[in-house]
Enzyme design. Structure first.
Site, PDB file in Angstrom:
ATOM      1  N   GLY A  86       0.832  -1.217   0.000  1.00 52.99           N
ATOM      2  CA  GLY A  86       0.000   0.000   0.000  1.00 52.99           C
ATOM      3  C   GLY A  86       0.860   1.259   0.000  1.00 52.99           C
ATOM      4  O   GLY A  86       0.477   2.292   0.559  1.00 52.99           O
ATOM      5  N   ASP A 128      -0.903  -7.396  -5.039  1.00 46.73           N
ATOM      6  CA  ASP A 128      -2.252  -7.368  -4.460  1.00 46.73           C
ATOM      7  C   ASP A 128      -2.238  -8.247  -3.208  1.00 46.73           C
ATOM      8  O   ASP A 128      -2.031  -9.465  -3.300  1.00 46.73           O
ATOM      9  CB  ASP A 128      -3.258  -7.902  -5.509  1.00 46.73           C
ATOM     10  CG  ASP A 128      -4.692  -7.872  -4.999  1.00 46.73           C
ATOM     11  OD1 ASP A 128      -4.916  -7.782  -3.772  1.00 46.73           O
ATOM     12  OD2 ASP A 128      -5.601  -7.966  -5.852  1.00 46.73           O
ATOM     13  N   ILE A 139      -4.765  11.232  10.251  1.00 48.55           N
ATOM     14  CA  ILE A 139      -3.405  11.658   9.908  1.00 48.55           C
ATOM     15  C   ILE A 139      -3.464  12.833   8.934  1.00 48.55           C
ATOM     16  O   ILE A 139      -4.195  12.788   7.939  1.00 48.55           O
ATOM     17  CB  ILE A 139      -2.616  10.473   9.320  1.00 48.55           C
ATOM     18  CG1 ILE A 139      -2.450   9.399  10.407  1.00 48.55           C
ATOM     19  CG2 ILE A 139      -1.258  10.936   8.803  1.00 48.55           C
ATOM     20  CD1 ILE A 139      -1.905   8.089   9.908  1.00 48.55           C
ATOM     21  N   ILE A 147      -1.251  -2.065  -5.118  1.00 42.68           N
ATOM     22  CA  ILE A 147      -2.131  -3.082  -5.724  1.00 42.68           C
ATOM     23  C   ILE A 147      -1.702  -3.467  -7.141  1.00 42.68           C
ATOM     24  O   ILE A 147      -1.887  -4.618  -7.562  1.00 42.68           O
ATOM     25  CB  ILE A 147      -3.611  -2.625  -5.675  1.00 42.68           C
ATOM     26  CG1 ILE A 147      -4.535  -3.777  -6.040  1.00 42.68           C
ATOM     27  CG2 ILE A 147      -3.860  -1.388  -6.527  1.00 42.68           C
ATOM     28  CD1 ILE A 147      -5.967  -3.599  -5.613  1.00 42.68           C
ATOM     29  N   TYR A 155     -14.851  -1.162   8.711  1.00 44.96           N
ATOM     30  CA  TYR A 155     -13.439  -0.785   8.871  1.00 44.96           C
ATOM     31  C   TYR A 155     -12.982  -1.090  10.306  1.00 44.96           C
ATOM     32  O   TYR A 155     -11.952  -1.716  10.521  1.00 44.96           O
ATOM     33  CB  TYR A 155     -13.294   0.704   8.547  1.00 44.96           C
ATOM     34  CG  TYR A 155     -11.911   1.268   8.720  1.00 44.96           C
ATOM     35  CD1 TYR A 155     -10.853   0.883   7.900  1.00 44.96           C
ATOM     36  CD2 TYR A 155     -11.665   2.231   9.707  1.00 44.96           C
ATOM     37  CE1 TYR A 155      -9.590   1.434   8.054  1.00 44.96           C
ATOM     38  CE2 TYR A 155     -10.407   2.796   9.850  1.00 44.96           C
ATOM     39  CZ  TYR A 155      -9.372   2.392   9.030  1.00 44.96           C
ATOM     40  OH  TYR A 155      -8.119   2.943   9.184  1.00 44.96           O
ATOM     41  N   GLY A 215      -0.188   5.038  -0.918  1.00 42.59           N
ATOM     42  CA  GLY A 215      -1.229   5.711  -0.149  1.00 42.59           C
ATOM     43  C   GLY A 215      -0.680   6.894   0.641  1.00 42.59           C
ATOM     44  O   GLY A 215       0.479   7.291   0.492  1.00 42.59           O
ATOM     45  N   GLN A 216      -1.559   7.433   1.501  1.00 42.47           N
ATOM     46  CA  GLN A 216      -1.209   8.650   2.235  1.00 42.47           C
ATOM     47  C   GLN A 216       0.039   8.453   3.101  1.00 42.47           C
ATOM     48  O   GLN A 216       0.951   9.281   3.089  1.00 42.47           O
ATOM     49  CB  GLN A 216      -2.395   9.082   3.116  1.00 42.47           C
ATOM     50  CG  GLN A 216      -2.174  10.442   3.756  1.00 42.47           C
ATOM     51  CD  GLN A 216      -3.205  10.769   4.819  1.00 42.47           C
ATOM     52  OE1 GLN A 216      -4.116   9.989   5.104  1.00 42.47           O
ATOM     53  NE2 GLN A 216      -3.067  11.935   5.422  1.00 42.47           N
TER      54      GLN A 216
HETATM   55  N1  LIG Z   1      -4.625   7.956   7.002  1.00 40.01           N
HETATM   56  C1  LIG Z   1      -5.192   7.913   8.201  1.00 40.01           C
HETATM   57  O1  LIG Z   1      -5.701   8.935   8.706  1.00 40.01           O
HETATM   58  C2  LIG Z   1      -5.167   6.631   8.981  1.00 40.01           C
HETATM   59  C3  LIG Z   1      -5.679   6.641  10.289  1.00 40.01           C
HETATM   60  C4  LIG Z   1      -5.693   5.453  11.019  1.00 40.01           C
HETATM   61  C5  LIG Z   1      -5.164   4.293  10.459  1.00 40.01           C
HETATM   62  N2  LIG Z   1      -4.670   4.325   9.191  1.00 40.01           N
HETATM   63  C6  LIG Z   1      -4.166   3.057   8.652  1.00 40.01           C
HETATM   64  O2  LIG Z   1      -2.886   3.210   8.062  1.00 40.01           O
HETATM   65  C7  LIG Z   1      -2.747   2.322   6.943  1.00 40.01           C
HETATM   66  C8  LIG Z   1      -2.370   3.110   5.705  1.00 40.01           C
HETATM   67  O3  LIG Z   1      -3.339   4.130   5.530  1.00 40.01           O
HETATM   68  P1  LIG Z   1      -3.261   5.220   4.372  1.00 40.01           P
HETATM   69  O4  LIG Z   1      -3.879   6.452   4.918  1.00 40.01           O
HETATM   70  O5  LIG Z   1      -1.908   5.282   3.772  1.00 40.01           O
HETATM   71  O6  LIG Z   1      -4.304   4.569   3.344  1.00 40.01           O
HETATM   72  P2  LIG Z   1      -4.552   4.946   1.803  1.00 40.01           P
HETATM   73  O7  LIG Z   1      -5.962   4.600   1.479  1.00 40.01           O
HETATM   74  O8  LIG Z   1      -4.074   6.316   1.517  1.00 40.01           O
HETATM   75  O9  LIG Z   1      -3.575   3.936   1.082  1.00 40.01           O
HETATM   76  C9  LIG Z   1      -3.811   2.551   1.069  1.00 40.01           C
HETATM   77  C10 LIG Z   1      -3.114   1.976  -0.135  1.00 40.01           C
HETATM   78  O10 LIG Z   1      -3.454   0.591  -0.194  1.00 40.01           O
HETATM   79  C11 LIG Z   1      -3.586   0.251  -1.552  1.00 40.01           C
HETATM   80  N3  LIG Z   1      -4.400  -0.955  -1.696  1.00 40.01           N
HETATM   81  C12 LIG Z   1      -5.746  -1.072  -1.653  1.00 40.01           C
HETATM   82  N4  LIG Z   1      -6.099  -2.350  -1.864  1.00 40.01           N
HETATM   83  C13 LIG Z   1      -4.952  -3.055  -2.037  1.00 40.01           C
HETATM   84  C14 LIG Z   1      -4.671  -4.414  -2.291  1.00 40.01           C
HETATM   85  N5  LIG Z   1      -5.655  -5.327  -2.435  1.00 40.01           N
HETATM   86  N6  LIG Z   1      -3.376  -4.795  -2.392  1.00 40.01           N
HETATM   87  C15 LIG Z   1      -2.371  -3.876  -2.261  1.00 40.01           C
HETATM   88  N7  LIG Z   1      -2.582  -2.569  -2.050  1.00 40.01           N
HETATM   89  C16 LIG Z   1      -3.867  -2.164  -1.912  1.00 40.01           C
HETATM   90  C17 LIG Z   1      -4.222   1.470  -2.224  1.00 40.01           C
HETATM   91  O11 LIG Z   1      -3.977   1.474  -3.619  1.00 40.01           O
HETATM   92  C18 LIG Z   1      -3.540   2.605  -1.477  1.00 40.01           C
HETATM   93  O12 LIG Z   1      -2.408   3.090  -2.181  1.00 40.01           O
HETATM   94  C19 LIG Z   1      -4.091   1.581   6.834  1.00 40.01           C
HETATM   95  O13 LIG Z   1      -4.022   0.371   7.531  1.00 40.01           O
HETATM   96  C20 LIG Z   1      -5.051   2.518   7.534  1.00 40.01           C
HETATM   97  O14 LIG Z   1      -6.161   1.824   8.039  1.00 40.01           O
HETATM   98  C21 LIG Z   1      -4.656   5.454   8.445  1.00 40.01           C
END
Ligand SMILES: NC(=O)c1ccc[n+]([C@@H]2O[C@H](COP(=O)([O-])OP(=O)(O)OC[C@H]3O[C@@H](n4cnc5c(N)ncnc54)[C@H](O)[C@@H]3O)[C@@H](O)[C@H]2O)c1
Length: 300
Positions: free
Chosen positions: A7, A38, A158, A34, A128, A10-11
């Site tokens: 992932g 995946d 975040i 992904i 979730y 992502g953020q």
């Molecule tokens: N951002 C927040 O505010 C926040 C808060 C609490 C917890 N989290 C946790 O931190 C972790 C990362 O969060 P984030 O904000 O970077 O999320 P995000 O949604 O920005 O990024 C998640 C990434 O996972 C990828 N993804 C989705 N399905 C996939 C799959 N089947 N295989 C591989 N990759 C896949 C997406 O393409 C994306 O790039 C997560 O577990 C999230 O629950 C985030």
């Protein structure tokens, strides 16, 4: 050391990848998402970890709270089965450490919403949250049953400027800051006035992850820790933005995410993390607002 990040686009991943590169200059970092790995494909995950002799995993692939309520079944598959695949492959292939973020979404009913302690009732109402609670229990199982060193932090909302927010309930704050920095003064909030939630600036997240993963195992009395920076409602961000000279006014049009926010803590107690491994957040609402307004205005 060979490090796998899932992932990674992502953020958090967008910023964690370069941060780990600086923190561990001698390591090779395998940055996947992904399109390259995946996590719901168990055999590909196993093969990737084996072929690349991975010893540490930062498993960030997930679907977030807002997205999760639109596709509960898919969220279960990605978040929970994805984590199971990572844990199975990790124990099978001799991975030393796994980091899997949890969330304040683990809380839901029958718990103190102010100063929420590390150890309390976990009864989430969102899919979730369900995947995060089940994930926490699964991480602890892999640690106690197989000795795999799995560690987890319960992140609040975040706040960052580089990685795009992935569809969480606290994303409104990022959109408000970005809009204000770009000179658009009328903001519509999908959470209502007075919805106070905990937040953390990405710089504290990155420092926190590395400090936590480097902490001696014997110092950890838990596998999962609360961490927080500050608590704020939409109007608090509005006032902080105005204080820095950016005009902004907010109207409130709550949508389905209000119901999710109403189950979440207003503030978090992270004393356990402070005591066990020296967690400290540096950035308050004021400093976070200042940094993000600057970042977003430079993006123009
Ligand atoms: N951002 C927040 O505010 C926040 C808060 C609490 C917890 N989290 C946790 O931190 C972790 C990362 O969060 P984030 O904000 O970077 O999320 P995000 O949604 O920005 O990024 C998640 C990434 O996972 C990828 N993804 C989705 N399905 C996939 C799959 N089947 N295989 C591989 N990759 C896949 C997406 O393409 C994306 O790039 C997560 O577990 C999230 O629950 C985030």
């Amino acid at each position: 050391m060979n490090i796998l990040i899932t992932g990674a686009k992502g953020q958090i991943g967008t910023e964690l990848v370069p941060f780990l590169g600086r923190s561990y200059p001698d390591s090779q970092i395998f940055s996947t998402d992904i399109d390259t790995l995946d996590v719901t494909d168990a055999s590909k995950v196993d093969q990737f970890i084996g072929d690349n002799s991975i010893s540490q995993v930062f498993h960030l692939a997930a679907l977030l709270s807002g997205v999760g309520e639109r596709s509960p079944r898919k969220t279960f598959d990605v978040n929970l089965l994805g984590s199971l695949n990572i844990l199975e492959a990790s124990r099978d292939r001799g991975v030393l450490q796994v980091f899997i973020p949890s969330s304040i979404a683990v809380f839901g009913r029958d718990y103190p919403r102010d100063n929420t302690p590390n150890d309390t009732v976990l009864r989430p109402l969102s899919m979730y949250g369900v995947t995060k609670v089940a994930g926490e229990v699964l991480h602890e199982y892999y640690t106690s049953r197989y000795g795999l060193d799995v560690r987890s932090l319960r992140f609040p909302g975040i706040l960052s400027s580089r990685g795009k927010p992935g569809g969480g309930t606290t994303d409104y704050a990022i959109h408000m800051l970005a809009q204000a920095a770009q000179g658009e003064p009328n903001f519509v909030s999908f959470l209502k006035q007075g919805t106070r939630l905990p937040f953390l600036h990405i710089d504290d997240v990155l420092e926190g992850i590395v400090t936590f993963m480097n902490a001696p195992r014997e110092h950890l009395s838990r596998r999962v820790y609360n961490v927080t920076g500050f608590s704020a409602a939409p109007e608090d961000f509005m006032f902080a933005i105005q204080k820095h000279g950016n005009p902004i006014s907010v109207t409130y049009e709550p949508d389905f995410r209000q119901a999710i926010a109403d189950q979440w803590p207003r503030s978090i107690n992270d004393t356990r993390a402070r005591k066990d491994w020296g967690w400290r957040s540096q950035l308050d609402l004021e400093e976070t607002t200042l940094r993000l307004l600057k970042d977003f205005s430079e993006d123009l």
